[in-house]
Design a protein around this motif. Sequence first.
Motif, PDB file in Angstrom:
ATOM      1  N   PHE A 154     -11.359  -0.812   1.586  1.00 27.86           N
ATOM      2  CA  PHE A 154     -11.491  -2.239   1.844  1.00 27.86           C
ATOM      3  C   PHE A 154     -10.076  -2.786   2.016  1.00 27.86           C
ATOM      4  O   PHE A 154      -9.243  -2.681   1.135  1.00 27.86           O
ATOM      5  N   ILE A 155      -9.794  -3.368   3.183  1.00 33.79           N
ATOM      6  CA  ILE A 155      -8.433  -3.788   3.539  1.00 33.79           C
ATOM      7  C   ILE A 155      -8.436  -5.265   3.912  1.00 33.79           C
ATOM      8  O   ILE A 155      -9.251  -5.707   4.732  1.00 33.79           O
ATOM      9  N   ALA A 210     -10.606   3.344  -8.670  1.00 37.26           N
ATOM     10  CA  ALA A 210     -10.187   3.263  -7.262  1.00 37.26           C
ATOM     11  C   ALA A 210      -8.660   3.241  -7.179  1.00 37.26           C
ATOM     12  O   ALA A 210      -7.961   3.238  -8.202  1.00 37.26           O
ATOM     13  N   GLU A 211      -8.156   3.232  -5.956  1.00 37.23           N
ATOM     14  CA  GLU A 211      -6.703   3.229  -5.728  1.00 37.23           C
ATOM     15  C   GLU A 211      -6.318   1.927  -5.022  1.00 37.23           C
ATOM     16  O   GLU A 211      -6.979   1.511  -4.065  1.00 37.23           O
ATOM     17  N   LEU A 212      -5.242   1.320  -5.497  1.00 40.97           N
ATOM     18  CA  LEU A 212      -4.798   0.026  -4.973  1.00 40.97           C
ATOM     19  C   LEU A 212      -3.408   0.159  -4.359  1.00 40.97           C
ATOM     20  O   LEU A 212      -2.507   0.700  -4.979  1.00 40.97           O
ATOM     21  N   LYS A 213      -3.255  -0.322  -3.119  1.00 40.01           N
ATOM     22  CA  LYS A 213      -1.959  -0.261  -2.442  1.00 40.01           C
ATOM     23  C   LYS A 213      -1.616  -1.623  -1.850  1.00 40.01           C
ATOM     24  O   LYS A 213      -2.488  -2.336  -1.357  1.00 40.01           O
ATOM     25  N   VAL A 214      -0.298  -1.964  -1.899  1.00 34.59           N
ATOM     26  CA  VAL A 214       0.195  -3.234  -1.360  1.00 34.59           C
ATOM     27  C   VAL A 214       1.306  -2.948  -0.354  1.00 34.59           C
ATOM     28  O   VAL A 214       2.281  -2.273  -0.683  1.00 34.59           O
ATOM     29  N   ASN A 215       1.145  -3.457   0.843  1.00 32.22           N
ATOM     30  CA  ASN A 215       2.193  -3.389   1.875  1.00 32.22           C
ATOM     31  C   ASN A 215       2.484  -4.810   2.322  1.00 32.22           C
ATOM     32  O   ASN A 215       1.567  -5.542   2.711  1.00 32.22           O
ATOM     33  N   SER A 216       3.742  -5.198   2.253  1.00 39.03           N
ATOM     34  CA  SER A 216       4.069  -6.584   2.595  1.00 39.03           C
ATOM     35  C   SER A 216       5.463  -6.684   3.211  1.00 39.03           C
ATOM     36  O   SER A 216       6.371  -5.938   2.844  1.00 39.03           O
ATOM     37  N   ILE A 217       5.580  -7.591   4.150  1.00 39.47           N
ATOM     38  CA  ILE A 217       6.880  -7.926   4.753  1.00 39.47           C
ATOM     39  C   ILE A 217       7.120  -9.403   4.480  1.00 39.47           C
ATOM     40  O   ILE A 217       6.289 -10.253   4.826  1.00 39.47           O
ATOM     41  N   PHE A 218       8.228  -9.685   3.833  1.00 38.83           N
ATOM     42  CA  PHE A 218       8.528 -11.051   3.425  1.00 38.83           C
ATOM     43  C   PHE A 218       8.522 -11.992   4.638  1.00 38.83           C
ATOM     44  O   PHE A 218       9.129 -11.712   5.660  1.00 38.83           O
ATOM     45  N   LYS A 219       7.792 -13.114   4.498  1.00 36.90           N
ATOM     46  CA  LYS A 219       7.647 -14.178   5.498  1.00 36.90           C
ATOM     47  C   LYS A 219       6.853 -13.745   6.741  1.00 36.90           C
ATOM     48  O   LYS A 219       6.776 -14.497   7.703  1.00 36.90           O
ATOM     49  N   GLU A 220       6.248 -12.535   6.685  1.00 37.40           N
ATOM     50  CA  GLU A 220       5.440 -12.084   7.828  1.00 37.40           C
ATOM     51  C   GLU A 220       3.979 -11.807   7.460  1.00 37.40           C
ATOM     52  O   GLU A 220       3.089 -12.012   8.271  1.00 37.40           O
ATOM     53  N   GLY A 221       3.730 -11.344   6.266  1.00 38.53           N
ATOM     54  CA  GLY A 221       2.343 -11.108   5.886  1.00 38.53           C
ATOM     55  C   GLY A 221       2.193  -9.968   4.886  1.00 38.53           C
ATOM     56  O   GLY A 221       3.134  -9.239   4.587  1.00 38.53           O
ATOM     57  N   THR A 257      -0.675  -6.863   3.323  1.00 38.31           N
ATOM     58  CA  THR A 257      -1.905  -6.080   3.443  1.00 38.31           C
ATOM     59  C   THR A 257      -2.173  -5.417   2.100  1.00 38.31           C
ATOM     60  O   THR A 257      -1.328  -4.679   1.574  1.00 38.31           O
ATOM     61  N   ILE A 258      -3.344  -5.697   1.546  1.00 37.44           N
ATOM     62  CA  ILE A 258      -3.770  -5.078   0.279  1.00 37.44           C
ATOM     63  C   ILE A 258      -4.964  -4.193   0.579  1.00 37.44           C
ATOM     64  O   ILE A 258      -5.947  -4.625   1.157  1.00 37.44           O
ATOM     65  N   SER A 259      -4.867  -2.914   0.182  1.00 37.62           N
ATOM     66  CA  SER A 259      -5.924  -1.943   0.434  1.00 37.62           C
ATOM     67  C   SER A 259      -6.468  -1.393  -0.857  1.00 37.62           C
ATOM     68  O   SER A 259      -5.707  -1.076  -1.784  1.00 37.62           O
ATOM     69  N   VAL A 260      -7.789  -1.277  -0.922  1.00 35.47           N
ATOM     70  CA  VAL A 260      -8.460  -0.680  -2.095  1.00 35.47           C
ATOM     71  C   VAL A 260      -9.279   0.499  -1.583  1.00 35.47           C
ATOM     72  O   VAL A 260     -10.132   0.342  -0.702  1.00 35.47           O
ATOM     73  N   TYR A 261      -9.015   1.688  -2.157  1.00 32.21           N
ATOM     74  CA  TYR A 261      -9.706   2.910  -1.718  1.00 32.21           C
ATOM     75  C   TYR A 261     -10.745   3.315  -2.782  1.00 32.21           C
ATOM     76  O   TYR A 261     -10.391   3.678  -3.896  1.00 32.21           O
ATOM     77  N   PHE A 262     -12.008   3.211  -2.377  1.00 35.45           N
ATOM     78  CA  PHE A 262     -13.117   3.538  -3.279  1.00 35.45           C
ATOM     79  C   PHE A 262     -13.626   4.960  -2.990  1.00 35.45           C
ATOM     80  O   PHE A 262     -13.559   5.443  -1.869  1.00 35.45           O
ATOM     81  N   LYS A 263     -14.179   5.582  -4.043  1.00 35.44           N
ATOM     82  CA  LYS A 263     -14.805   6.874  -3.877  1.00 35.44           C
ATOM     83  C   LYS A 263     -16.317   6.702  -3.698  1.00 35.44           C
ATOM     84  O   LYS A 263     -16.891   5.723  -4.166  1.00 35.44           O
ATOM     85  N   LYS A 264     -16.915   7.672  -3.029  1.00 33.93           N
ATOM     86  CA  LYS A 264     -18.367   7.588  -2.805  1.00 33.93           C
ATOM     87  C   LYS A 264     -19.115   7.742  -4.131  1.00 33.93           C
ATOM     88  O   LYS A 264     -18.691   8.446  -5.016  1.00 33.93           O
TER      89      LYS A 264
END
Length: 431
Positions: free
Chosen positions: A360-361, A411-422, A424-431
């Motif tokens: 889920f992104i 689950a696994e949580l990841k954050v990717n961000s560029i200051f003043k641009e936006g 993206t937060i991603s959550v990786y779930f298992k089946k």
Amino acid sequence: MSFGIAVIVVTSVLIVSIFYNYYNNQAEDKLVTVANLAESELERSNNYSFINSTFDNETRITLISADGTVLADSIENTDSLDNHLKREEVEKAINSGESSLIRMSQTINKNMYYYARLLPDGNILRISTESKSIVDILSDVALYIILVVIFVIACSVIISIRITKSIVKPIEELGEHLDNIENIKTFEELMPFVCALSEQKQKRIALDKQKKQFTANMSHELKTPLTSIAGYAELIETGIAKQEDIKPFAGIIRKEALRLVTLSEDIIRLSQMEEEEGQEVSFSSVNLFASAQRCVEALSAAANIRGITLTLEGEECYIRANNMLLEELIYNLCDNAIRYNKENGSVCVKVVPYDTGAAFIVSDTGIGIEDKYKERVFERFFRVDKSRSKQTGGTGLGLAIVKHIVQIHNAELKVNSIFKEGTTISVYFKK
């Protein structure tokens, strides 16, 4: 102690059984020896009168003719004895040359061990002795067994007390020096226990620190809107506020009150999740795309008010999750992306299935996060832009709640961000 007594009892039974077999073997050997001596004497003197004069309380010698008549007996008078031809040991000796068995004696009414041998002249020589049962042997050694049991119990009590003291003493010392437990030297066997206590101590310190920090932050967060509400209410109450200012002031009071309500709800929710930590949570197969769709629809009005374009991409896929917690996670991430976005910005929500689960992104075109703050965005009450948070009604607890839900789902949580641009937060779930 119980185990030791059980071992003694079992051992005693085994010993008695061994003695019983040994006694029988010894008895047989003795009877065979006596038979050999008696047979030799009969062959030498050809006179069986010596049998009648033999006096032995333990061994009985009987000479029986081929027709069963008792010719001589070392204990009983031959006149009082009936025909022995049908005695089991006599029949077996006539048929096979010799026999040995244990049976009840009809003459003296005792269990006897019999050995019978067919002599060359056709007579039968029978030697017998009283047979001891296992009960008899056990009764003979019962006193010794009881004494051994008493001795073992006494030794066990003394040894148990000493061992217990040797074990309890270092534990008591640990209890007296809990504040300095990591520096205590003790038995190697207790080191895992010491390490566990030290770890618990560190966790407790960290938790106490976290609680103090939480209390301080919460007090600060509550103080600001309460001060604002009290200030504007006082202006209205004292009549200092102009008539045309009353309505705007009332609007500010309402906004700050709603902020307090939202803050209280988030605090209660976070506290509930922490109290339920470690408890079993019910999981089921949940359609991640459908849950995301419901949250996007619920937030579309808030996005439109701020001029934010909110879109959903992806396809239906199922994961193992708690449906209520999952929707709370999705809602908080989407709501956060809308609150901290730029004017006329966009929020893109994606549901991406993969082999072992689904992602889920949430991507936004908002203010972004500086690198130094990326590790802190999930802390309670932490805000990258405090002024924007106050304007939009943010409590600073949304991402903290997200982090807890992610942990519950493993689950696994990841954050990717560029200051003043936006961001993206991603959550990786298992089946």
